[in-house]
Design a protein around this motif. Structure first.
Motif, PDB file in Angstrom:
ATOM      1  N   LEU A 127     -33.875 -12.315 -32.308  1.00 49.04           N
ATOM      2  CA  LEU A 127     -34.360 -12.491 -30.950  1.00 49.04           C
ATOM      3  C   LEU A 127     -33.157 -12.541 -30.023  1.00 49.04           C
ATOM      4  CD1 LEU A 127     -37.180 -15.199 -31.301  1.00 49.04           C
ATOM      5  CD2 LEU A 127     -37.338 -12.710 -31.579  1.00 49.04           C
ATOM      6  N   TRP A 181     -32.230 -13.387 -26.800  1.00 49.78           N
ATOM      7  CA  TRP A 181     -32.935 -14.169 -25.786  1.00 49.78           C
ATOM      8  C   TRP A 181     -32.029 -14.373 -24.563  1.00 49.78           C
ATOM      9  CZ3 TRP A 181     -37.180 -17.837 -27.717  1.00 49.78           C
ATOM     10  CH2 TRP A 181     -37.953 -18.304 -26.644  1.00 49.78           C
ATOM     11  N   LEU A 217     -35.793 -10.669 -25.242  1.00 44.85           N
ATOM     12  CA  LEU A 217     -36.564 -11.477 -24.302  1.00 44.85           C
ATOM     13  C   LEU A 217     -35.738 -11.615 -23.034  1.00 44.85           C
ATOM     14  CD1 LEU A 217     -36.788 -12.900 -27.411  1.00 44.85           C
ATOM     15  CD2 LEU A 217     -38.669 -14.013 -26.229  1.00 44.85           C
ATOM     16  N   HIS A 246     -39.452  -5.260 -26.067  1.00 45.57           N
ATOM     17  CA  HIS A 246     -38.931  -5.984 -24.903  1.00 45.57           C
ATOM     18  C   HIS A 246     -40.030  -6.890 -24.381  1.00 45.57           C
ATOM     19  CE1 HIS A 246     -37.893  -5.979 -20.352  1.00 45.57           C
ATOM     20  NE2 HIS A 246     -37.389  -7.049 -20.941  1.00 45.57           N
ATOM     21  N   VAL A 247     -39.769  -8.198 -24.357  1.00 47.25           N
ATOM     22  CA  VAL A 247     -40.694  -9.178 -23.798  1.00 47.25           C
ATOM     23  C   VAL A 247     -40.152  -9.584 -22.435  1.00 47.25           C
ATOM     24  CG1 VAL A 247     -41.768 -11.441 -24.086  1.00 47.25           C
ATOM     25  CG2 VAL A 247     -41.341  -9.978 -26.089  1.00 47.25           C
ATOM     26  N   LEU A 286     -40.389 -11.764 -19.945  1.00 47.79           N
ATOM     27  CA  LEU A 286     -40.888 -13.059 -19.487  1.00 47.79           C
ATOM     28  C   LEU A 286     -40.409 -13.356 -18.075  1.00 47.79           C
ATOM     29  CD1 LEU A 286     -38.925 -15.964 -21.261  1.00 47.79           C
ATOM     30  CD2 LEU A 286     -38.067 -13.632 -21.028  1.00 47.79           C
ATOM     31  N   ASP A 339     -38.291 -19.714 -19.898  1.00 48.03           N
ATOM     32  CA  ASP A 339     -37.820 -19.694 -21.289  1.00 48.03           C
ATOM     33  C   ASP A 339     -38.240 -20.948 -22.051  1.00 48.03           C
ATOM     34  OD1 ASP A 339     -35.646 -17.296 -21.074  1.00 48.03           O
ATOM     35  OD2 ASP A 339     -35.625 -18.532 -19.275  1.00 48.03           O
ATOM     36  N   LEU A 351     -41.940 -20.691 -22.935  1.00 44.89           N
ATOM     37  CA  LEU A 351     -42.212 -19.771 -24.038  1.00 44.89           C
ATOM     38  C   LEU A 351     -41.835 -20.399 -25.372  1.00 44.89           C
ATOM     39  CD1 LEU A 351     -43.118 -17.082 -25.140  1.00 44.89           C
ATOM     40  CD2 LEU A 351     -40.857 -16.152 -24.634  1.00 44.89           C
ATOM     41  N   CYS A 361     -45.405 -17.738 -18.315  1.00 48.31           N
ATOM     42  CA  CYS A 361     -44.323 -16.805 -18.636  1.00 48.31           C
ATOM     43  C   CYS A 361     -44.580 -15.383 -18.164  1.00 48.31           C
ATOM     44  CB  CYS A 361     -44.074 -16.798 -20.145  1.00 48.31           C
ATOM     45  SG  CYS A 361     -43.612 -18.404 -20.825  1.00 48.31           S
ATOM     46  N   THR A 374     -48.869 -11.980 -27.295  1.00 50.27           N
ATOM     47  CA  THR A 374     -47.424 -11.874 -27.510  1.00 50.27           C
ATOM     48  C   THR A 374     -46.856 -13.220 -27.956  1.00 50.27           C
ATOM     49  OG1 THR A 374     -47.237 -10.127 -25.849  1.00 50.27           O
ATOM     50  CG2 THR A 374     -45.217 -11.319 -26.416  1.00 50.27           C
ATOM     51  N   LEU A 427     -45.043 -13.532 -31.571  1.00 45.35           N
ATOM     52  CA  LEU A 427     -43.649 -13.951 -31.665  1.00 45.35           C
ATOM     53  C   LEU A 427     -43.511 -15.179 -32.548  1.00 45.35           C
ATOM     54  CD1 LEU A 427     -42.295 -13.549 -28.006  1.00 45.35           C
ATOM     55  CD2 LEU A 427     -41.526 -12.291 -30.024  1.00 45.35           C
TER      56      LEU A 427
END
Length: 666
Positions: free
Chosen positions: A168, A170, A199, A213-214, A216, A221, A224, A269, A275, A279
């Motif tokens: 991830l 992030w 992310l 690709h997330v 958010l 953060d 999530l 988010c 999703t 995840l």
């Protein structure tokens, strides 16, 4: 053509990769700088920022002689003086300030313009010996450091990411900010078929290379991570034995995240509930998974909460049990470079105050401090551009009663406010040793050429000033090699490092069993900051691909490659404001106003605008210095909230006439 001489060195800049390089010297001139092929991290490749570093050394606007101010502060008007005059002036003024106001009226201000032991640390010996105010805090990764102080590890050997089954990324644009780490992400794909998920609110060049690709919402953060943790606990996916062995408050944490259903998390988010579920399930099932975490999500008022929740996920997944699993924010080789500061030189019985570098604007403008700061030396940073509340920083630097010395390569925004500017050597001209904050190698930098003009290393500046000020301690006479060697850990010799060029420090991975960690520090998971008024957009200011913070923003090649200051905006937001692609726009809030060129892009979510890069403001011109819009706001641990900034965006033609001073409210 003469014979090519190859000299081992390394990049000095504030980057996790700290690349080893080889300088090629022909007829006394560096003709190329190339990545070291034998270095396991660098692998023969330098980034788009520094692959012509020799151009920085030979730049026509390079500072090569000491300068004295010859005009108003900020005007950039200087006259050349000798080193004798410069040293005598600095010694006299610092001596007068210490005698009249006390030594705490002197303040050193430095950061990571060079991560070298000598260039970063040597001048601190002077200030410690004088009993000056000490520097505390930071402007980057402060949240991670604060959480590390609670017992959570900062990371592990990043080469072990090759063993990860799920990566991830992030809040991290890996291919722009530290692209050599991508080697190990790709290796995880090749070896284990690892999935790579980015992310990030913005579809970056890294996001485009990932499996998913997330996007958010910025600042969500923590929400999530809380939602993912709830799913892992509710569905029995967590490694509870490991989590209870590592944490003292697992039940309290479960209660903290219980309200964060997938639906509530999705709403906060800006992603689908499916999703969130997927995840969480993928993260729990991978053995191991890694959260390769970036700096961006930390740069808000909730920075520590985000880092703590990343760790909670990794602990719930039991990922620290496995090589290549856990949370990776920072990795270091254990270079003990703070020893080079020589804090033991502080006079006996003295306990100088510590001032937070992130609050420089307040320090220089607030009349309350006793004594006020009257003498300032700046090196390795450009605070007029990179600090939060930059307008206030500039007002402080403009004080006529503040005597300011700047050590620099170029006449930066900050240097234009100096009373004395001292020419600093570049990495090709001095000896130094560097650690890293993104791997476990210590690297030596050997001088490829003699200093150009009258440039001097920061060790030599320290020695000259100490001699003039009558500071006779032996530490004030040590050579650059001796200063650098003082930071080496046991088992690493200067001679061996010179010969090899670099050495890896192998450290065991963290073990959290029995650590008694506390995951809960507050009664709620923080929500994203809300706009202060209707129509305002959240401003993100990520690193530019061709600049490193504010370094290289004045270099012709990097400027051409980066283009002009560009504000990226979602199509719906542009249409709502009647703005078109390529239009000149103004960003403004209560802090100030700056200009940019608009780019309408679906890579940016609605409600957000993105201005990459730390741009300078040339003399007599307005620059796109984004931190002029950044208010004084911090996380509980002291992380500047660079990403909690909201702005109004209007067409430049609709803006009021120019004339307000830079950094003033519109």
């Amino acid at each position: 053509m003469g014979e090519i001489r190859r000299v081992k060195g390394c990049c000095p800049l504030d980057c996790q990769d700290t690349c080893a390089w080889v300088a090629e010297v022909e007829d006394g001139r560096v003709v190329a700088v190339r990545g070291a092929r034998d270095h396991p991290f660098t692998r023969g490749v330098l980034c788009a920022k520094v692959n012509d570093y020799e151009a920085r050394t030979y730049a026509p606007d390079r500072l090569l002689h000491p300068l004295r101010r010859a005009g108003p502060k900020g005007s950039g008007r200087f006259e050349r003086i000798s080193w004798d005059e410069a040293v005598a002036t600095i010694a006299a003024r610092f001596g007068e300030i210490a005698a009249r106001h006390g030594p705490e009226a002197l303040l050193p201000h430095r950061y990571l313009g060079s991560m070298g032991v000598v260039q970063r640390r040597a001048p601190m010996r002077l200030f410690h010996a004088l009993g000056a105010s000490r520097l505390a805090g930071g402007i980057c990764s402060v949240a991670a450091q604060a959480v590390a102080g609670e017992g959570f590890p900062l990371g592990f050997d990043p080469e072990d990411m090759a063993e990860s089954r799920l990566v991830l990324l992030w809040g991290l644009n890996l291919l722009t900010t530290c692209h050599h780490h991508w080697h190990f992400v790709q290796e995880a794909r090749r070896r284990h078929g690892a999935r790579v998920v980015c992310l990030d609110p913005v579809r970056t060049r890294t996001a485009r290379q990932c499996d998913e690709h997330v996007a958010l919402r910025p600042g969500s953060d923590a929400a999530l991570a809380a939602g993912m943790a709830r799913v892992m606990l509710e569905e029995g996916l967590a490694d509870l034995d490991y989590a209870r062995a590592a944490c003292a408050d697992l039940d309290a944490f479960a209660a903290l995240v219980a309200p964060w259903t997938p639906e509530r998390t999705a709403e906060a988010c800006g992603v689908a509930a499916e999703t969130v579920l997927r995840l969480a399930r993928e993260f729990a099932a991978a053995r191991p998974a890694v959260i390769r975490a970036g700096v961006g999500p930390q740069q808000s008022a909730q920075g520590e909460a985000v880092v703590r929740l990343w760790h909670a996920l990794a602990i719930l997944g039991g990922h620290w049990r496995h090589r290549g699993g856990g949370v990776l924010v920072i990795a270091t080789p254990g270079l003990e470079d703070m020893r080079a500061d020589r804090a033991d030189l502080i006079p006996a019985g003295a306990s100088p105050r510590a001032l937070d570098m992130a609050r420089l604007g307040a320090i220089l403008t607030d009349p309350a401090p006793d004594p006020p700061v009257k003498g300032l030396m700046v090196w390795g940073t450009n605070p007029a551009v990179v600090q939060p509340d930059a307008g206030r920083v500039r007002r402080g630097l403009a004080r006529e009663d503040l005597f300011t010395v700047v050590l620099e390569h170029f006449l930066t925004d900050t240097a234009r406010y100096a009373d004395i500017v001292l020419p600093s050597t570049t990495q090709l001209e001095h000896f130094d040793i560097l650690g890293a904050w993104g791997h476990q190698y210590i690297t030596v930098n050997l001088p490829a050429i003699a200093p150009l003009g009258e440039a001097k290393s920061h060790g030599e500046v320290m020695r000259l000033l100490a001699r003039r000020m009558g500071l006779g301690h032996p530490a004030m006479r040590e050579s650059d090699e001796e200063i650098a060697a003082s930071a080496l850990p046991p088992g690493v010799s200067l001679e061996a490092l010179r010969e090899a060029g670099w050495v890896k420090r192998h450290k065991p991975p963290p073990r959290l069993e029995g650590a008694g960690l506390r995951l809960v520090r507050g009664d709620a998971v923080p929500l994203p900051a809300a706009p202060p008024a209707a129509g305002m957009l959240r401003l993100l200011t990520p690193k530019a691909h061709f600049f490193l913070n504010s370094s290289f923003a004045n270099q012709p090649r990097q400027q051409r490659a980066e283009g002009r200051p560009t504000l990226h905006m979602a199509p719906a937001d542009a249409a709502a404001r009647g703005l078109g692609d390529g239009e000149a726009v103004r960003l403004r809030n209560a802090q100030g106003a700056i200009g940019a060129t608009l780019r309408v892009s679906d890579a940016v979510p609605a409600g957000v605008v993105v201005l990459p890069g730390k741009w300078w403001s040339p003399p007599e011109e307005e620059g796109a210095v984004a931190n002029l819009l950044c208010p004084p706001a911090w996380s509980p641990g002291g992380q500047p909230a660079y990403n909690d900034v909201f702005v109004e965006v209007i067409g430049a033609a609709a803006a009021p006439p120019a004339g307000a001073p830079r950094g003033a409210s519109p």
